[in-house]
Design a protein around this motif. Structure first.
Motif, mmCIF file in Angstrom:
data_model
loop_
_atom_site.group_PDB
_atom_site.id
_atom_site.type_symbol
_atom_site.label_atom_id
_atom_site.label_comp_id
_atom_site.label_asym_id
_atom_site.label_seq_id
_atom_site.Cartn_x
_atom_site.Cartn_y
_atom_site.Cartn_z
ATOM 1 N N PRO A 48 -22.412 -27.866 16.546
ATOM 2 C CA PRO A 48 -22.976 -28.235 17.839
ATOM 3 C C PRO A 48 -23.323 -29.720 17.906
ATOM 4 C CG PRO A 48 -24.536 -26.910 16.590
ATOM 5 C CD PRO A 48 -23.263 -26.915 15.815
ATOM 6 N N THR A 74 -28.585 -26.473 19.517
ATOM 7 C CA THR A 74 -28.703 -25.144 20.083
ATOM 8 C C THR A 74 -27.375 -24.398 19.950
ATOM 9 O OG1 THR A 74 -29.187 -23.917 22.111
ATOM 10 C CG2 THR A 74 -28.282 -26.112 22.393
ATOM 11 N N ASN A 75 -27.443 -23.085 19.915
ATOM 12 C CA ASN A 75 -26.250 -22.240 19.939
ATOM 13 C C ASN A 75 -26.618 -20.957 20.694
ATOM 14 O OD1 ASN A 75 -24.018 -20.669 19.581
ATOM 15 N ND2 ASN A 75 -23.793 -21.082 17.377
ATOM 16 N N SER A 77 -24.266 -18.778 21.732
ATOM 17 C CA SER A 77 -23.114 -17.855 21.698
ATOM 18 C C SER A 77 -23.486 -16.395 21.474
ATOM 19 C CB SER A 77 -22.139 -18.253 20.595
ATOM 20 O OG SER A 77 -21.877 -19.604 20.630
ATOM 21 N N PHE A 78 -24.586 -16.176 20.791
ATOM 22 C CA PHE A 78 -24.946 -14.789 20.436
ATOM 23 C C PHE A 78 -25.884 -14.163 21.458
ATOM 24 C CE2 PHE A 78 -24.856 -17.541 16.655
ATOM 25 C CZ PHE A 78 -23.621 -17.166 16.168
ATOM 26 N N LEU A 100 -26.735 -23.974 12.646
ATOM 27 C CA LEU A 100 -26.491 -23.284 13.922
ATOM 28 C C LEU A 100 -25.265 -22.382 13.858
ATOM 29 C CD1 LEU A 100 -28.350 -23.753 16.396
ATOM 30 C CD2 LEU A 100 -28.500 -25.561 14.700
ATOM 31 N N VAL A 101 -24.504 -22.477 12.774
ATOM 32 C CA VAL A 101 -23.336 -21.599 12.647
ATOM 33 C C VAL A 101 -23.362 -20.750 11.375
ATOM 34 C CG1 VAL A 101 -21.891 -23.142 14.052
ATOM 35 C CG2 VAL A 101 -21.874 -23.376 11.568
HETATM 36 C C1 LIG Z 1 -22.314 -20.635 17.448
HETATM 37 O O1 LIG Z 1 -22.027 -20.035 16.192
HETATM 38 C C2 LIG Z 1 -20.806 -19.326 16.164
HETATM 39 C C3 LIG Z 1 -20.723 -18.604 14.827
HETATM 40 O O2 LIG Z 1 -20.670 -19.459 13.778
HETATM 41 C C4 LIG Z 1 -19.669 -20.267 16.405
HETATM 42 O O3 LIG Z 1 -18.448 -19.573 16.422
HETATM 43 C C5 LIG Z 1 -19.877 -21.001 17.715
HETATM 44 O O4 LIG Z 1 -18.886 -21.990 17.864
HETATM 45 C C6 LIG Z 1 -21.239 -21.641 17.756
HETATM 46 N N1 LIG Z 1 -21.468 -22.226 19.060
HETATM 47 C C7 LIG Z 1 -21.861 -23.475 19.193
HETATM 48 C C8 LIG Z 1 -22.120 -23.928 20.588
HETATM 49 O O5 LIG Z 1 -21.995 -24.211 18.257
#
Ligand SMILES: *[C@@H]1O[C@H](CO)[C@@H](O)[C@H](O)[C@H]1NC(C)=O
Ligand SMILES: *[C@@H]1O[C@H](CO)[C@@H](O)[C@H](O)[C@H]1NC(C)=O
Ligand SMILES: *[C@@H]1O[C@H](CO)[C@@H](O)[C@H](O)[C@H]1NC(C)=O
Ligand SMILES: *[C@@H]1O[C@H](CO)[C@@H](O)[C@H](O)[C@H]1NC(C)=O
Ligand SMILES: CC(=O)N[C@H]1CO[C@H](CO)[C@@H](O)[C@@H]1O
Length: 496
Positions: A48, A74-75, A77-78, A100-101
């Motif tokens: 991110p 921030t993330n 996605s979930f 974040l991942v």
């Molecule tokens: C959020 O995490 C997922 C899982 O690792 C990843 O695939 C996705 O790209 C991430 N989203 C962002 C906005 O970083």
């Protein structure tokens, strides 16, 4: 020292050293804090972007309108509407977007449809509240300001992303673990529960128990491993008795400049760095940190003890030097800069660009004013000698920030911290404290349940913050179990 007969064993030792096999090259710089090493960006991961939050400089003076930009990630996605919000608290180094991942909390987020934030701590990474880190400006660096940063950030994000009705859960490991618990203590209306991993919640000037746990970790592998380190220390002390010995140390330990064995501060600094070589391995033993870009994660306590017990390498001090060479190699450094003055000079740099010891100046400031936590050599029950007493660290406070940062100031600061938060007598609910048995920091952490609502999770045989890292194929069952226990706590809290 002047007794010629005392020199005989020294001469024999030097002779043995020069027959002993030399090892490869290396070099590294002393780190400040010792809690977490600065993470590096791993290859091939989509991460991110940096985001910026307009933050107040001083939360405790309503007439002070000054602001600055605080970094966060921030993330979403979930996230599914109604899911919880997870807030990862930044600590004494740059916030790493890789969190974040990856990491165990990502698995929790997937299962619970959580929205993720990570807020970088003021005065670390790219979060610079002031134009430089002068002593005057460092007055705005404290755990209390950091907690208030979290609070204003939470409220702003609740409004911006419509997350006010959602339950917020804070996460942190090490110093941020303490912040996670304290956030729940001080701002319970903003955070529903906290996972406070490996959290040192008691401020203590002389943290001499740290090296005792390191000793125990070495002895657990093999009692003789601890003894070999003790013998290496004894031989180092013997070498310090004479110029010829100083030259031998300079050569064996690849010092960047010749050792002056009469310079007490240089000697203290050298012993402290050599001890850190082992501390770092023990603290993070087998932690799955590759994803953060940390180097040398395959060096374990077993590696250290294999070297210390390999008599074919020569005397114990030569084996100790081999560990130093290995560490230098990992950090891709040619030589070891052991001088006290150069360390202090680096830490006195106040402009952000020239501060090569990332976060070192900021973290040491917090130790000098709030926490202490000095991993001194004052315990007799450890093999690293007694060359770096707690006074050595207090002296650093004064040499870096000025005369007034003395022991009295620190005593007041530590008392204040424990008054503000309660030390081990932490009155919180919905906080879980995972602890690893070989993590030296557990000595200042919560290792017994405080109440049914504030529980400890004991992870036998693991090191610092192990439960936060992504799963690895060789994770022991108790670690897998601990991760699941943390999940169960969060799940339960979300129903309350
Ligand atoms: C959020 O995490 C997922 C899982 O690792 C990843 O695939 C996705 O790209 C991430 N989203 C962002 C906005 O970083
Ligand atoms: C650790 O890994 C590096 C490279 O991946 C390798 O060169 C080194 O020998 C390994 N060290 C140990 C002790 O396994
Ligand atoms: C910072 O570093 C630059 C280049 O390395 C140097 O030219 C400059 O003098 C340094 N500034 C200070 C204040 O040390
Ligand atoms: C931890 O594990 C070791 C063996 O791996 C065992 O000997 C020891 O009893 C365990 N300690 C606790 C407290 O469960
Ligand atoms: C090494 C250590 O102190 N571990 C503790 C972790 O917490 C449990 C309680 O849950 C203690 O029993 C362990 O002693």
């Amino acid at each position: 020292m002047t007794n010629p007969r005392a020199l005989i064993p020294l001469m024999i030792l030097i002779l043995a050293l020069d027959l002993g096999s030399g090892t490869t090259l290396g070099g590294r710089r002393r780190r400040g804090g010792g809690l977490l090493s600065p993470p590096r960006r791993p290859e091939g991961t989509e991460l991110p972007e940096d985001q910026w939050f307009l933050q107040k400089l001083n939360h405790f003076d309503p007439t002070d309108g000054r602001t600055w930009k605080q970094r966060y990630f921030t993330n979403a996605s979930f996230y599914r509407p109604g899911g919880p919000v997870f807030l990862m608290i930044g600590g004494e180094g740059p916030a790493n977007p890789v969190w974040l991942v990856e990491g165990s909390w990502i698995e929790y987020a997937k299962r619970l449809n959580a929205y993720l934030f990570q807020l970088e701590h003021r005065f670390y990474g790219k979060s610079h509240p002031t134009e430089d880190a002068s002593v005057e400006n460092l007055a705005y660096l404290s755990s209390e300001q950091a907690l208030a940063d979290l609070a204003t950030f939470t409220v702003a994000m609740q409004e911006e992303h419509d997350l006010k009705e959602n339950k917020w859960i804070a996460f942190g490991g090490s110093y941020p673990g303490s912040l996670a618990a304290w956030y729940r203590l001080k701002y319970p209306h903003l955070v529903h529960g906290s996972v406070a991993t490996s959290a040192p919640v008691v401020a203590q000037i002389n943290f001499k128990e740290y090296l005792e746990v390191v000793r125990d970790a070495l002895a657990t592998v093999n009692e003789k491993c601890d003894e070999a380190v003790k013998e290496a220390t004894r031989q180092l002390n013997m070498l310090l008795l004479h110029r010829v010995g100083w030259q031998s140390i300079t050569k064996r330990f690849k010092l960047c400049s010749p050792l002056d064995g009469q310079n007490k501060k240089d000697v203290a600094n050298l012993f402290s760095i050599l001890t850190e070589n082992l501390e770092d391995v023990v603290q993070y033993n087998r932690d799955n940190r590759d994803f953060e870009g940390v180097k040398g994660t395959n060096i374990t306590i077993d590696t250290l003890c294999d070297i210390m017990l390999d008599e074919s390498r020569g005397p114990a001090v030569t084996r100790y030097a081999a560990i130093n060479s290995l560490v230098l190699e990992i950090h891709e450094e040619e030589c070891l800069d052991h001088t006290y003055d150069s360390m202090i000079k680096e830490l006195r740099a106040t402009n952000w660009e020239n501060n090569t010891d990332i976060g070192g100046r900021s973290w040491i400031y917090q130790t000098c004013t709030e926490f202490g936590f000095y991993q001194s050599s004052d315990s007799l029950n450890q093999p690293f000698g007694n060359e770096f007493p707690v006074s050595f660290f207090i002296q650093q406070c004064q040499d870096i920030y000025g005369e007034k940062f003395n022991l009295d100031l620190l005593k007041e600061g530590v008392k204040r911290t424990n008054t503000l938060y309660g030390g081990k007598d932490l009155k919180v609910t919905r906080v879980v404290f995972p602890n690893g048995s070989i993590d030296p920091w557990h000595a200042l952490g919560i290792t017994d349940n405080l109440s049914p609502e504030a529980t400890a999770i004991f992870i036998n045989g693991t090191a610092h913050c192990a439960n936060m890292y992504p799963e690895a194929t060789d994770d022991p069952p108790q670690l897998l179990h601990a991760r699941e226990q943390v999940f169960n706590h969060i799940q339960k809290w979300l129903q309350e």
